[in-house]
Design a protein around this motif. Sequence first.
Motif, PDB file in Angstrom:
ATOM      1  N   VAL A  10      -7.628  -1.689  -5.751  1.00 46.04           N
ATOM      2  CA  VAL A  10      -6.587  -0.695  -6.062  1.00 46.04           C
ATOM      3  C   VAL A  10      -5.358  -1.021  -5.214  1.00 46.04           C
ATOM      4  CG1 VAL A  10      -6.039   1.757  -6.286  1.00 46.04           C
ATOM      5  CG2 VAL A  10      -8.446   1.008  -6.309  1.00 46.04           C
ATOM      6  N   GLY A  11      -4.263  -1.412  -5.871  1.00 43.87           N
ATOM      7  CA  GLY A  11      -3.007  -1.688  -5.168  1.00 43.87           C
ATOM      8  C   GLY A  11      -2.743  -3.182  -5.032  1.00 43.87           C
ATOM      9  N   ALA A  12      -1.523  -3.595  -5.374  1.00 48.99           N
ATOM     10  CA  ALA A  12      -1.113  -5.004  -5.233  1.00 48.99           C
ATOM     11  C   ALA A  12      -0.026  -5.140  -4.182  1.00 48.99           C
ATOM     12  CB  ALA A  12      -0.673  -5.584  -6.573  1.00 48.99           C
ATOM     13  N   GLN A  58      10.796  -6.560   6.946  1.00 55.63           N
ATOM     14  CA  GLN A  58      11.948  -7.371   7.375  1.00 55.63           C
ATOM     15  C   GLN A  58      11.594  -8.770   7.854  1.00 55.63           C
ATOM     16  OE1 GLN A  58      15.439  -6.300   7.388  1.00 55.63           O
ATOM     17  NE2 GLN A  58      14.406  -5.025   5.880  1.00 55.63           N
ATOM     18  N   TYR A  59      10.482  -8.908   8.626  1.00 55.54           N
ATOM     19  CA  TYR A  59      10.135 -10.247   9.088  1.00 55.54           C
ATOM     20  C   TYR A  59       8.659 -10.426   9.414  1.00 55.54           C
ATOM     21  CZ  TYR A  59      13.165  -7.796  12.459  1.00 55.54           C
ATOM     22  OH  TYR A  59      13.906  -6.872  13.113  1.00 55.54           O
ATOM     23  N   PHE A  60       8.317 -11.701   9.623  1.00 56.96           N
ATOM     24  CA  PHE A  60       7.004 -12.079  10.150  1.00 56.96           C
ATOM     25  C   PHE A  60       7.207 -12.250  11.645  1.00 56.96           C
ATOM     26  CE2 PHE A  60       7.413 -13.805   5.905  1.00 56.96           C
ATOM     27  CZ  PHE A  60       6.221 -13.438   5.306  1.00 56.96           C
ATOM     28  N   ALA A 219      -0.586   0.332 -13.860  1.00 56.69           N
ATOM     29  CA  ALA A 219      -1.981   0.789 -13.976  1.00 56.69           C
ATOM     30  C   ALA A 219      -2.285   1.705 -12.794  1.00 56.69           C
ATOM     31  CB  ALA A 219      -2.922  -0.420 -13.970  1.00 56.69           C
ATOM     32  N   ASP A 220      -2.382   2.990 -13.095  1.00 57.29           N
ATOM     33  CA  ASP A 220      -2.549   3.990 -12.041  1.00 57.29           C
ATOM     34  C   ASP A 220      -4.029   4.343 -11.910  1.00 57.29           C
ATOM     35  OD1 ASP A 220      -2.041   5.910 -10.204  1.00 57.29           O
ATOM     36  OD2 ASP A 220      -1.054   7.312 -11.579  1.00 57.29           O
ATOM     37  N   VAL A 221      -4.641   3.968 -10.810  1.00 58.64           N
ATOM     38  CA  VAL A 221      -6.046   4.331 -10.606  1.00 58.64           C
ATOM     39  C   VAL A 221      -6.081   5.820 -10.284  1.00 58.64           C
ATOM     40  CG1 VAL A 221      -8.128   3.957  -9.240  1.00 58.64           C
ATOM     41  CG2 VAL A 221      -6.687   2.015  -9.892  1.00 58.64           C
ATOM     42  N   SER A 416       1.835  -0.839  12.201  1.00 59.62           N
ATOM     43  CA  SER A 416       2.117  -1.134  10.797  1.00 59.62           C
ATOM     44  C   SER A 416       2.805  -2.489  10.618  1.00 59.62           C
ATOM     45  CB  SER A 416       3.021  -0.023  10.252  1.00 59.62           C
ATOM     46  OG  SER A 416       3.417  -0.322   8.939  1.00 59.62           O
ATOM     47  N   THR A 417       2.017  -3.514  10.357  1.00 58.74           N
ATOM     48  CA  THR A 417       2.556  -4.851  10.121  1.00 58.74           C
ATOM     49  C   THR A 417       1.724  -5.560   9.060  1.00 58.74           C
ATOM     50  OG1 THR A 417       1.119  -5.997  11.670  1.00 58.74           O
ATOM     51  CG2 THR A 417       3.183  -5.135  12.575  1.00 58.74           C
ATOM     52  N   LEU A 418       2.281  -6.641   8.549  1.00 55.26           N
ATOM     53  CA  LEU A 418       1.563  -7.442   7.565  1.00 55.26           C
ATOM     54  C   LEU A 418       0.286  -8.008   8.178  1.00 55.26           C
ATOM     55  CD1 LEU A 418       4.608  -9.372   6.068  1.00 55.26           C
ATOM     56  CD2 LEU A 418       3.534  -7.282   5.237  1.00 55.26           C
TER      57      LEU A 418
END
Length: 440
Positions: A10-12, A58-60, A219-221, A416-418
């Motif tokens: 669920v979620g891309a 914004q960045y890595f 596509a909304d789960v 909260s980061t990638l």
Amino acid sequence: MESSNKVIIVGAGIGGLASGHFLSEAGRSVEIFERARIPGGRIQLLEKDGARVDVGTQYFHTNYVETYKLLETVGMKDKLIPIHPPVQMIRDGRGYPVKHNTIRYKIVPFWSNLKFGRFVLTTLINFGRLDPYYNDPLPEFEDIELADYVLRKCDKETLEFLVRPIICAFNLSDPEGESLAHFLRICKQFLTASDMVLPGGMFSFPQALAARLPVTYNADVKQIIVESNQVRGVQVGIGKEVRRIETKDVICATPLKELPHLLPSLNDVEKKGVNAFKYSQFPLANFFMKRKISGNQWAYVLSRSEDFKTAYTSDAAVKCGEMVPSGKSVLQTWFAGEAGYQLIDEPDEKIIALAKKEMNRVMPSFESEIESAEIVRHHTGMPRYQVGAYRMLRDFLESIRRIKGLHLVGDYYGHSTLETVVRSARRATDKLLEAASPFS
Ligand SMILES: Cc1cc2nc3c(=O)[nH]c(=O)nc-3n(C[C@H](O)[C@H](O)[C@H](O)COP(=O)(O)OP(=O)(O)OC[C@H]3O[C@@H](n4cnc5c(N)ncnc54)[C@H](O)[C@@H]3O)c2cc1C
């Protein structure tokens, strides 16, 4: 119910895409459902007149590990560009240059600097233990309120001109109510890493990953179907059609706040955990200017104590020249913290007028140089860790393990980061594969 032996994701956003990639690499079939019409979630791009402007992530940072491996897979690691753009903090109309990873700030008097330095250095003893990308328990710091602590250990100058701008810039929240542990994780990240960008925009990363994976958009789960503490399937709305798909494994890679809708049977501990957890919310005002007006200056940091609602204004053309080939400034005004909540649902004109008024105070020619303006709204900004939230989140994660076949991925596992998200995808998919292994 349609039957499927696929893992449903669920979620891309980057979490769902990284999970899809790891599972596909291990030979599992996946199907990703994304509510929006494009991938990326909070990695967002604004394209205008040849400019490609990052309006979400914004960045890595240079200490990402799992994210870099993923970038390598899509052939993008070599495209990263390091950036060291100059930043000025503004006080009484005067600019004070700051270096990115420093603890010496001329904007505050010598004594405040010393107190702040001592504060950071004493916590450096714990720095080895602090992982910005994973919330290991830090009980001695979690229940201390950041604003109160800084006022007791340092002074008001330090709170207003150092700590507030730092947490506003790195987490888009104010220090009031926030846990000291959270601030220390942020400090560890920005003091030990520098920044990298992709010249095609941060969005090119999820775009490249999504192109290799089966993603259904719009596509909304609606629900993750659970019976007797075991995942049985999902219900998905695609246009007017509602599909019920049977599966034993679901990766939920949405922000935490979506869970009460997706899992109506959350128990009290779980509801408390989800509700304790807030996301920053704010509008971002993007000004496309007639020319380059900020010299080589990347960002101007403003202060609440001087009655600014803008936390800082950055120039996308200075951050990464390749992204704005015209060379004209694209000034982005970030309203963080309390101001963000107040403004998020206000009309565009009101937000633009406020940004203009505040920027005119810093750059007298600002308003007359604007070509056009665009507002982007972040209803799900970054997770906030208010006092008590760490513990409630841990209780939630412990309790939710009762549901077999449900795997959670997201940035609420750390700052909260990638990197936090990609690491959580790695852990969730490893666990899923291990549980499915005939040898386990
Ligand atoms: C303004 C801003 C700046 C940031 N800057 C940085 C930075 O510089 N560096 C950094 O590392 N991190 C940064 N971050 C944090 C980073 O962007 C996030 O941590 C990360 O993108 C979160 O990824 P995710 O996949 O967990 O969630 P998301 O990106 O939120 O993706 C979740 C996806 O799930 C979809 N979805 C939700 N519910 C459903 C449903 N019911 N059915 C189907 N789909 C659903 C959503 O549409 C979304 O696409 C920033 C965040 C913001 C907001």
